[in-house]
Design a protein around this motif. Structure first.
Motif, short mmCIF file in Angstrom:
data_model
loop_
_atom_site.label_atom_id
_atom_site.label_comp_id
_atom_site.label_asym_id
_atom_site.label_seq_id
_atom_site.Cartn_x
_atom_site.Cartn_y
_atom_site.Cartn_z
N VAL A 157 7.98 17.54 -9.02
CA VAL A 157 7.47 16.25 -9.47
C VAL A 157 6.82 16.42 -10.84
CG1 VAL A 157 5.84 14.39 -8.98
CG2 VAL A 157 7.14 15.45 -7.11
N PRO A 158 7.18 15.61 -11.82
CA PRO A 158 6.60 15.77 -13.16
C PRO A 158 5.13 15.38 -13.19
CG PRO A 158 7.96 13.79 -13.08
CD PRO A 158 8.18 14.51 -11.78
N GLU A 159 4.47 15.74 -14.28
CA GLU A 159 3.06 15.42 -14.42
C GLU A 159 2.84 13.91 -14.46
OE1 GLU A 159 1.73 15.93 -18.80
OE2 GLU A 159 3.17 17.54 -18.44
N GLU A 160 1.60 13.51 -14.27
CA GLU A 160 1.27 12.11 -14.04
C GLU A 160 1.75 11.19 -15.16
OE1 GLU A 160 -2.60 9.37 -12.79
OE2 GLU A 160 -2.85 11.48 -13.33
N ARG A 161 1.60 11.60 -16.41
CA ARG A 161 1.95 10.72 -17.51
C ARG A 161 3.45 10.40 -17.56
NH1 ARG A 161 4.17 13.13 -21.97
NH2 ARG A 161 4.27 15.41 -21.96
N LEU A 162 4.26 11.25 -16.92
CA LEU A 162 5.70 11.02 -16.90
C LEU A 162 6.17 10.28 -15.65
CD1 LEU A 162 6.93 14.51 -18.19
CD2 LEU A 162 6.68 12.38 -19.50
N ARG A 163 5.25 10.03 -14.72
CA ARG A 163 5.63 9.38 -13.47
C ARG A 163 5.44 7.87 -13.52
NH1 ARG A 163 2.35 13.42 -10.96
NH2 ARG A 163 0.90 11.76 -10.34
N GLY A 164 5.01 7.36 -14.64
CA GLY A 164 4.81 5.92 -14.73
C GLY A 164 3.70 5.40 -13.86
N GLY A 165 2.73 6.26 -13.55
CA GLY A 165 1.57 5.81 -12.78
C GLY A 165 1.74 5.85 -11.28
N ILE A 166 2.91 6.22 -10.76
CA ILE A 166 3.07 6.28 -9.32
C ILE A 166 2.65 7.65 -8.80
CG2 ILE A 166 4.93 4.58 -9.39
CD1 ILE A 166 6.91 6.81 -8.87
N SER A 167 2.29 7.69 -7.53
CA SER A 167 1.80 8.92 -6.92
C SER A 167 2.95 9.91 -6.75
CB SER A 167 1.19 8.63 -5.56
OG SER A 167 2.20 8.23 -4.64
N PRO A 168 2.62 11.21 -6.60
CA PRO A 168 3.68 12.18 -6.35
C PRO A 168 4.51 11.85 -5.12
CG PRO A 168 1.67 13.31 -6.98
CD PRO A 168 1.32 11.85 -6.80
N ALA A 169 3.85 11.40 -4.04
CA ALA A 169 4.59 11.06 -2.82
C ALA A 169 5.54 9.89 -3.05
CB ALA A 169 3.61 10.73 -1.70
N GLN A 170 5.07 8.87 -3.77
CA GLN A 170 5.93 7.72 -4.05
C GLN A 170 7.06 8.11 -4.97
OE1 GLN A 170 5.64 4.81 -2.59
NE2 GLN A 170 7.36 3.85 -3.66
N TYR A 171 6.79 8.97 -5.92
CA TYR A 171 7.84 9.45 -6.82
C TYR A 171 8.92 10.18 -6.02
CZ TYR A 171 10.10 12.14 -10.53
OH TYR A 171 11.03 12.71 -11.37
N SER A 179 14.33 10.34 -4.24
CA SER A 179 15.28 10.75 -3.20
C SER A 179 16.19 9.59 -2.81
CB SER A 179 14.53 11.28 -1.97
OG SER A 179 13.76 10.27 -1.36
N ARG A 180 15.65 8.39 -2.73
CA ARG A 180 16.48 7.24 -2.38
C ARG A 180 17.46 6.91 -3.50
NH1 ARG A 180 12.09 3.17 0.62
NH2 ARG A 180 11.83 4.48 2.47
N LEU A 181 16.98 6.99 -4.73
CA LEU A 181 17.88 6.71 -5.85
C LEU A 181 19.03 7.72 -5.89
CD1 LEU A 181 15.38 5.89 -8.75
CD2 LEU A 181 17.05 4.34 -7.75
N LEU A 182 18.72 8.98 -5.70
CA LEU A 182 19.75 10.00 -5.77
C LEU A 182 20.77 9.85 -4.64
CD1 LEU A 182 17.64 13.11 -6.78
CD2 LEU A 182 19.36 11.96 -8.17
N VAL A 183 20.29 9.60 -3.44
CA VAL A 183 21.21 9.49 -2.31
C VAL A 183 22.04 8.22 -2.42
CG1 VAL A 183 21.40 9.26 0.20
CG2 VAL A 183 19.78 10.88 -0.79
N ASP A 184 21.44 7.13 -2.80
CA ASP A 184 22.19 5.88 -2.92
C ASP A 184 23.24 5.96 -4.00
OD1 ASP A 184 20.66 4.86 -0.92
OD2 ASP A 184 19.34 3.68 -2.22
N GLY A 185 22.97 6.77 -5.03
CA GLY A 185 23.92 6.80 -6.14
C GLY A 185 24.74 8.07 -6.22
N ILE A 186 24.50 8.99 -5.29
CA ILE A 186 25.09 10.31 -5.44
C ILE A 186 26.53 10.38 -4.96
CG2 ILE A 186 24.47 11.29 -3.21
CD1 ILE A 186 23.66 13.81 -4.65
N ALA A 187 26.91 9.52 -4.02
CA ALA A 187 28.15 9.77 -3.32
C ALA A 187 29.26 8.74 -3.56
CB ALA A 187 27.87 9.83 -1.82
N GLY A 188 28.94 7.58 -4.06
CA GLY A 188 29.96 6.55 -4.19
C GLY A 188 30.24 5.88 -2.86
N ALA A 189 31.35 5.19 -2.78
CA ALA A 189 31.69 4.44 -1.58
C ALA A 189 32.04 5.37 -0.42
CB ALA A 189 32.86 3.51 -1.86
N PRO A 190 31.62 5.04 0.81
CA PRO A 190 32.02 5.85 1.96
C PRO A 190 33.53 5.92 2.08
CG PRO A 190 30.26 4.33 2.55
CD PRO A 190 30.73 3.94 1.18
N GLN A 191 34.04 7.13 2.43
CA GLN A 191 35.48 7.32 2.54
C GLN A 191 35.92 7.82 3.91
OE1 GLN A 191 37.22 9.48 -0.66
NE2 GLN A 191 36.16 8.33 -2.26
#
Length: 215
Positions: free
Chosen positions: A175-189, A194-206
């Protein structure tokens, strides 16, 4: 990963000795974070742990052994938290999100591991004395396990190796330092990324997700 957790368990000892060992590990962690590995002294660590210097050497014969003990503690603690959350009943997408989130979240409580992964010169020099297999167990994430996570769901297998490489790089960076997280907590980051990566990592189910031999 369960096998790795078993390998990282503390050696058999009575409760008093286990408490002393853990005080030493905590004092060493604090000292390395505050002063760096090179300047962290066994004298100072012993004083912070409330024991004699010689007692430290009873548990850890050298400063490198102490560093390994700290890394073992960080990795073991991480796995003890992570593994129960990777339940067999989770869908593959949910399991991948949980793994990513917990890996990212836990890096904040693994400061010495992150120093080693980041290439801290003094830590790296000490770990050069440690055999490669031990270093991998302490710091590495099994690429085969990550590959299973990103191919066991209803996703295309094409490009899986690249996805594994990117995910490992993201996790190791933490997790990057606070100034790079846009003010969100480490847990929220960690959760959001993780949701962004999983939602965008795989494409359409096959395809339908097959049974998993890992869980």
């Amino acid at each position: 990963m369960k096998k790795l957790l078993d390998e990282l368990q503390e050696p058999p000892m009575d409760v008093r000795k286990r408490k002393t060992r853990r005080r030493i590990v905590k004092a060493a962690t604090d000292a390395i974070v505050r002063h760096g590995f090179r300047r962290a002294s066994i004298d100072g660590i012993a004083k912070a742990a409330g024991i004699a210097k010689g007692t430290v050497y009873l548990y850890f014969p050298s400063k490198t052994d102490l560093l390994v003990g700290v890394l073992r503690h960080e990795r073991r603690t991480q796995l003890e938290t992570l593994l129960p959350k990777l339940r067999r009943d989770l869908a593959p997408e949910a399991r991948l999100r949980v793994w990513l989130e917990e890996e990212l979240r836990s890096r904040a409580s693994m400061p010495i591991s992150q120093l080693a992964i980041g290439g801290d010169i003094a830590v790296k020099a000490a770990l050069d004395e440690v055999d490669p297999t031990t270093r991998q167990r302490l710091l590495g994430i099994d690429p085969a396990f990550v590959e299973h996570l990103v191919t066991s769901g209803p996703w295309a297998s094409e490009g899986a190796a690249d996805r594994v490489a990117v995910l490992l790089a993201v996790v190791y960076a933490g997790v990057p330092e606070e100034r790079l997280r846009g003010g969100i907590s480490p847990a929220q980051y960690a959760m959001t990324l993780s949701r962004l990566l999983v939602d965008g990592i795989a494409g359409a189910p096959q395809r339908a997700a097959p049974p998993s031999p890992w869980f």
